[in-house]
Design an enzyme around this catalytic site. Structure first.
Site, PDB file in Angstrom:
ATOM      1  N   GLY A   1      -0.465   0.306  -4.927  1.00  0.00           N
ATOM      2  CA  GLY A   1      -1.796  -0.229  -4.686  1.00  0.00           C
ATOM      3  C   GLY A   1      -2.785   0.401  -5.634  1.00  0.00           C
TER       4      GLY A   1
ATOM      5  N   CYS B   1       0.838  -1.196   0.000  1.00  0.00           N
ATOM      6  CA  CYS B   1       0.000   0.000   0.000  1.00  0.00           C
ATOM      7  C   CYS B   1       0.871   1.244   0.000  1.00  0.00           C
ATOM      8  CB  CYS B   1      -0.880   0.029   1.241  1.00  0.00           C
ATOM      9  SG  CYS B   1      -1.882  -1.453   1.383  1.00  0.00           S
TER      10      CYS B   1
ATOM     11  N   ASN C   1       0.479   0.874   5.998  1.00  0.00           N
ATOM     12  CA  ASN C   1       1.133   0.068   4.968  1.00  0.00           C
ATOM     13  C   ASN C   1       1.911  -1.038   5.660  1.00  0.00           C
ATOM     14  OD1 ASN C   1       4.110   0.541   2.939  1.00  0.00           O
ATOM     15  ND2 ASN C   1       2.503  -0.966   2.685  1.00  0.00           N
ATOM     16  N   GLY C   2       1.632  -2.272   5.279  1.00  0.00           N
ATOM     17  CA  GLY C   2       2.331  -3.395   5.892  1.00  0.00           C
ATOM     18  C   GLY C   2       1.343  -4.486   6.213  1.00  0.00           C
TER      19      GLY C   2
ATOM     20  N   TYR D   1      11.702  -4.413  -6.606  1.00  0.00           N
ATOM     21  CA  TYR D   1      10.473  -4.317  -7.382  1.00  0.00           C
ATOM     22  C   TYR D   1       9.492  -3.263  -6.897  1.00  0.00           C
ATOM     23  CZ  TYR D   1       5.948  -5.645  -9.361  1.00  0.00           C
ATOM     24  OH  TYR D   1       4.743  -5.626  -9.991  1.00  0.00           O
TER      25      TYR D   1
END
Ligand code: 5GP
Ligand code: SF4
Ligand code: MG
Length: 465
Positions: free
Chosen positions: A27, A1, A105-106, A246
């Site tokens: 995201g 995210c 995020n996570g 990535y």
């Protein structure tokens, strides 16, 4: 995210929308913004789809006034795959001392256990998201201000979390003790910005100040500026190495180092570790491009765009079902036949996960008349799932979990297949001595199987380390 927050500029939500647009690669399923205005209080808008299709309309943006706003772009890992709008962040909670919104995020690795405990004690969950636990833990804290309640809550949470949160007057940023996910601080005029990546500071003309440190919480207000707290026990940082390979955008800076440069250097290392005689080095765009540039430079083999990407498609792997993902390859990539015909081609890609994409690409290249196809992969074999916020499939579906390198080569049907070594990857990421096996400098669990935080929920479900 992707998470983003702005304090101290007029109509902060407009800046948040731009920031989220620059973080869209993190995201693509949905996005949300919460703002606060002294007259209108808190407002929120949460929508499925791209930021540019939702948060550009004046109808929506007019409902988000005020000098303080945070936002989130969603990529589902934990929680339901076919997301309901109730799973879209930021989440909001009303406490005795006022409201607060948070964006995460996570992935919380003990979320199931926490959720069970909280529900037993009376919490009413609105979503299936692991992140909602944080709001309920805050509601149960006895601390007298919201940042202190957040500290209490986050001390009970395990796993990876970068958080951007807001109260009526404060912008708050936190990274977990290992700093698995990124978060940076920026300055815009007299205001402040928190962002997953630096590329989103650039888009609004904000200046990079510094990274939030692993285990650090910053509480920012217009009056007092940035106050730094240390809610967690100090530990050695374990930043996600897959962000380097990535996930992050190549124009971002991570840990003081250009992501593009790290990826280019991965290509250089690969060319040294796994050279092969060939006529052309082609990236699988876009994720393999910087590594292919490095590979071509180091090997002296010409670089060419043998595969052309349709720019109107998103990232395939972020599409949540296998069916859409399978269609995705053709919709997204096409072979540049005139360039490929008769040549021995080296294809450089970032990773092999299920092997479906790689197999299709190989077929397309051979159909176009390539004489040989050699795969060079910019990460080690992905043999373990990620439980910290990157959506790798179950272990059984990972090609490298079930096959040796030679078996994978055969399965993909290519003339050769080589992955960068873990040490080579660490060197490319700026660790000249390679991986410190006693105490690794990064999280690399998806490659090594060494999980820096025990994935408690998954072990409960039967996952074997
Ligand atoms: P595969 O050959 O495993 O089907 O696909 C590999 C390519 O797709 C890589 O370029 C990678 O960027 C992307 N990819 C496909 N599925 C996933 C996934 O589940 N997780 C990650 N991290 N990347 C994926
Ligand atoms: Fe990143 Fe892999 Fe660790 Fe997940 S397991 S945080 S993708 S390095
Ligand atoms: Mg790719």
């Amino acid at each position: 995210c992707g998470i983003f927050g702005v304090l101290g500029v007029q109509d902060a939500a407009n800046f948040v929308a731009l920031g989220l647009h620059a973080l869209q690669h993190r995201g693509q399923e949905a996005g949300g913004i919460v703002s606060h205005d002294s007259e209108q209080g808190f407002n929120s808008a949460r929508r499925f789809g791209y930021v540019r299709d939702n948060f550009t309309s004046t109808d929506i943006m007019q409902t988000l006034p005020g000098p303080l706003a945070i936002g989130h772009v969603r990529y589902s890992t934990a929680g339901s795959k076919t997301a309901a709008i109730r799973d879209v962040q930021p989440f909001f909670g009303e406490f005795s001392m006022g409201g607060a919104a948070i964006a995460h995020n996570g992935n919380i690795t003990n979320a199931n256990a926490l959720r069970r405990e909280l529900i037993e004690r009376g919490s009413i969950f609105q979503s299936s998201s692991d992140s909602e636990c944080i709001i309920h833990l805050m509601a149960r804290s006895l601390q007298r201000d919201i940042p202190a309640r957040m500290e209490d809550a986050l001390r009970r949470v395990e796993g990876a979390f970068s958080v951007v949160a807001m109260t009526r007057t404060k912008l708050i940023g936190v990274r977990d003790a290992l700093g698995v996910r990124p978060l940076v601080l920026g300055r815009i005029g007299d205001g402040w910005v928190l962002s997953s990546e630096t590329c989103a500071l650039d888009i609004i003309g904000a200046e990079f100040v510094r990274e939030i440190e692993p285990g650090e919480m910053v509480v920012i207000s217009q009056e007092t500026g940035v106050e730094s707290r240390r809610p967690f026990r100090q530990r050695k940082s374990r930043f996600c190495i897959f962000e380097q390979v990535y996930f992050s955008r190549p124009d971002s800076i991570l840990g003081g180092r250009s992501v593009y440069e790290t990826r280019r250097q991965i290509g250089v290392e690969l060319a040294r570790e796994a050279p092969v005689e060939a006529d052309l080095v082609c990236p699988v765009p876009d994720s393999g491009t910087p590594a292919a540039i490095g590979f071509a430079h180091e090997s002296g083999i010409p670089y060419g765009m043998g595969i052309i990407r349709n720019q109107y498609m998103g990232r395939t792997f972020i599409e949540p079902t296998e069916q859409i993902r399978n269609m995705g390859v053709r919709l997204k990539l096409n072979v540049n036949r005139a360039l490929i015909r008769g040549k021995r081609v080296i294809l450089v890609d970032d990773s092999v996960v299920r092997g479906t994409t790689s197999r299709k690409i190989k077929e397309m290249i051979l159909d176009a008349g390539a004489a040989e196809v050699h795969f060079r992969i910019a990460s080690p074999p992905t043999a373990w799932p990620c439980f910290y916020g990157v959506d790798t499939p179950q272990r059984e579906k990972l090609l490298a979990a079930n096959m040796s390198e030679e078996e994978m080569r055969e399965f993909l049907g290519v003339d050769s297949l080589k992955f960068i070594s873990l040490d080579g990857l660490y060197r490319a990421a700026g660790e000249a001595q390679g991986r410190d096996n006693a105490c690794p400098q990064f999280c690399d669990a998806c490659f090594s199987g060494e999980y820096p935080v025990e994935p408690a929920d998954m072990i409960e479900k039967g996952f074997k380390l």
